[in-house]
Design an enzyme around this catalytic site. Structure first.
Site, short mmCIF file in Angstrom:
data_model
loop_
_atom_site.label_atom_id
_atom_site.label_comp_id
_atom_site.label_asym_id
_atom_site.label_seq_id
_atom_site.Cartn_x
_atom_site.Cartn_y
_atom_site.Cartn_z
N MET A 52 43.93 -60.88 -55.29
CA MET A 52 43.62 -59.74 -56.17
C MET A 52 44.89 -58.96 -56.47
O MET A 52 45.91 -59.54 -56.73
CB MET A 52 42.53 -58.85 -55.55
CG MET A 52 41.19 -59.54 -55.47
SD MET A 52 40.44 -59.82 -57.09
CE MET A 52 39.52 -58.32 -57.32
N CYS A 53 44.86 -57.67 -56.36
CA CYS A 53 45.89 -56.73 -56.80
C CYS A 53 45.73 -56.51 -58.31
O CYS A 53 45.28 -57.40 -59.03
CB CYS A 53 47.32 -57.17 -56.55
SG CYS A 53 47.76 -57.28 -54.81
N GLY A 54 46.07 -55.33 -58.74
CA GLY A 54 46.07 -55.03 -60.17
C GLY A 54 47.44 -54.54 -60.56
O GLY A 54 48.07 -53.77 -59.82
N ARG A 89 40.56 -53.75 -57.80
CA ARG A 89 41.44 -54.89 -57.53
C ARG A 89 42.42 -54.60 -56.40
O ARG A 89 43.02 -55.53 -55.87
CB ARG A 89 42.25 -55.27 -58.78
CG ARG A 89 41.40 -55.72 -59.94
CD ARG A 89 42.29 -56.37 -60.98
NE ARG A 89 42.85 -57.60 -60.46
CZ ARG A 89 42.35 -58.81 -60.65
NH1 ARG A 89 41.27 -58.95 -61.37
NH2 ARG A 89 42.93 -59.86 -60.13
N THR A 105 48.10 -51.64 -57.98
CA THR A 105 47.10 -51.36 -56.95
C THR A 105 47.04 -52.58 -56.06
O THR A 105 46.90 -53.70 -56.55
CB THR A 105 45.71 -51.07 -57.55
OG1 THR A 105 45.27 -52.21 -58.29
CG2 THR A 105 45.74 -49.86 -58.47
#
Lengths: 299, 227
Positions: free
Chosen positions: A1-3, A32, A149
């Site tokens: 994930m991560c944004g 995310r 994020t």
């Protein structure tokens, strides 16, 4: 994930709404990356001969006034320190290397999160709305900005391990993915004189770009070289003093979407982060190709 | 026509309303405004409705579609019409990766470009792309047809079983066990018909035909390097 999100205005003068727009983009990416949030702002230039440094101190109420007094005895400061809780921005007339040496000798508890003519980096554990509010992001103007994020996979959830990572003047990088050859590459880059503050994989990618830029490569050339030297999954967004670039690995599993209007270029992990921007509905929208460098520069 | 504003109501409320449409209901024409990149819009439809979505949408739009017609007037995110069973899904902009993944039937039309892995594991769906497709499109395709009016990225049709691929432009490279095949008069008619159904203007004579060499159906040590 991560944004990850990035917003680059094409005009040279600072856009007052940059911070509030970036805060809105980060907020859309909260699911995310609930672990930590960070952003790099490219705002006002330091005066000629000076550079800005963003420092991070332990605790939310570090005694920045006291540090400012100490710093002023060692180096000329061109304006008052800008404290933001655990972070503060100082504008100093000196060789950055001498300042770093002073900090590590006199205040080893401090982290240097960024330095350069224009960049400021803020990051902390927590969700984007809270972190943006902590650092007053919505009130900040600038020409371009990157944000992240984080849902941690490779290293610990701490402020220091949060993105963006900045390893060279005005350069920063945010990353969605994971690198698999970062330990070996970190050793190679350390021998080349690149310093690392953490064991994080993304910091190695930032250090790699710093190393290539020091060799005289352009940002586009440095990213093209990264395709051969970095192993793993990545969508990168990179900021420089006047530029903004995107690169995805050749397999391109990590999502990315780009949008462009006459006024701005925006990048995000998901379109909903771009949807909040003025003029988004009429923007050209596309998924960036794998292994292809996209870059924008102001002259 | 019923209009749903996603600035006012949630995607879940929209989808629940669409799922409640039963036989004999007269709510056939819907318009969705302000999608703002939301995920999973118009997923799991089983009624013969016509839905126009005005704007860019997020992931998994029109997934598992059966019977319904879903038109997106904008860009779509990852996984458009994943596992579509029947009906029509049309995108007037570009599509992100994995469009029409695992589709079993129906028609998916992307008027712009589709990114990587378009039609991955397709199982009977027909896909018509007005622009180009990214790498690994039709990967492990089992049946159905992928029609690409412009170019295809690397490793087209890798490990394909029995789907047919028609490309009007250049192919960067073919994947393992994917080969060019004869473009028969029947294939030409089929491409013309599919372009007609999709309402995409292109000359069928330009298309070349690709499919499975059928060498990977059973493991043979001679082909170990191909896997």
């Amino acid at each position: 994930m991560c944004g990850i999100v990035g917003l680059f205005f094409k005009r040279e003068i600072a856009t007052p709404a940059l911070g509030s727009l970036l805060a809105g983009m980060l907020s859309q990416m909260r699911e995310r990356g609930p672990d930590s949030t960070g952003f790099a702002l490219y705002g006002d230039d330091a005066p000629p001969g000076a550079f800005k440094v963003t420092l991070h101190g332990l605790g939310i109420e570090y005694d920045w006034a006291s540090l400012e007094g100490e710093l002023a005895t060692a180096f000329p400061l061109t304006c008052r320190a800008q404290p933001y809780g655990s972070h503060a921005v100082f504008t100093i007339v000196a060789d950055p290397e001498r300042v770093f040496a002073w900090i590590s000798a006199c205040h080893p508890e401090l982290d240097v999160f960024s330095f350069g003519e224009r960049i400021e980096v803020f990051k902390d554990v927590g969700r984007p709305d809270a972190v943006a509010q902590r650092f007053g992001l919505a009130h900040r103007a600038g020409t371009h900005a990157l944000g992240h994020t984080r849902m941690a996979t490779e290293s610990a959830v701490t402020t220091e391990h949060s993105h963006p990572f900045s390893t060279g003047a005005d350069l920063c990088l945010v990353h969605n993915g994971s690198l698999s050859n970062h330990n070996r590459l970190r050793q190679t880059l350390q021998r080349e004189g690149i310093r690392f503050a953490t064991d994080n994989d993304t910091e190695v990618a930032a250090g790699y770009l710093t190393w290539r830029l020091r060799q005289g490569r352009s940002l586009t050339e440095a990213l093209e070289a990264a395709l051969g030297d970095l192993d793993g999954f990545y969508t990168f967004a990179v900021g420089t003093r006047d530029g903004f670039a995107i690169l995805r690995d050749p397999i391109a599993c990590k999502p990315a979407v780009l949008a462009e209007t006459d006024d701005w270029v925006a990048m995000a992990t998901e379109y909903r982060a771009i949807a909040i921007l003025p003029g988004a509905a009429g923007a050209e929208v596309w998924e960036p190709l794998p292994a292809t460098v996209y870059s924008w520069h102001r002259q | 026509m019923i209009e749903v504003d996603l600035a006012q109501s949630s995607v879940r409320e929209l989808n629940q309303r669409l799922h409640r449409i039963g036989p004999g209901d007269n709510e056939h024409h819907w318009q969705v405004v302000n999608p703002n990149g939301a995920h999973a819009i118009a997923v799991g439809l089983t009624a013969p409705v016509h839905i126009e979505i005005r704007g860019h949408v997020g992931y998994y739009c029109a997934g598992m579609n059966a019977v319904a017609t879903v038109v997106v007037d904008g860009h779509v995110g990852t996984g458009l019409a994943e596992n579509i069973m029947s009906g029509l899904v049309r995108v007037r902009g570009n599509a992100a990766q994995s469009a029409a993944a695992s589709g079993r039937g129906g028609l998916v039309v992307i008027e712009g470009d589709a990114s990587a892995r378009c039609g991955i594991s397709m199982k009977g769906v027909t896909i018509v792309v007005g622009g180009s497709v990214g790498h690994m499109s039709a990967f492990m395709g089992q049946s159905g047809a992928l029609v690409v009016c412009r170019d295809a990225g690397h490793d087209l049709g890798d490990s394909i079983y029995e789907a047919d691929i028609f490309v009007g432009g250049k192919v960067a490279s073919l994947g393992a066990d994917c080969v060019e095949k004869e473009m028969t008069p029947a294939d030409l008619d089929r491409v013309a018909a599919l372009l007609g159904c999709a309402q995409i203007a292109a000359d069928p004579e330009r298309f070349r035909h690709y499919g499975s060499a059928r060498r990977l159906y059973n493991f043979r040590i001679d082909h170990a390097a191909e896997y």
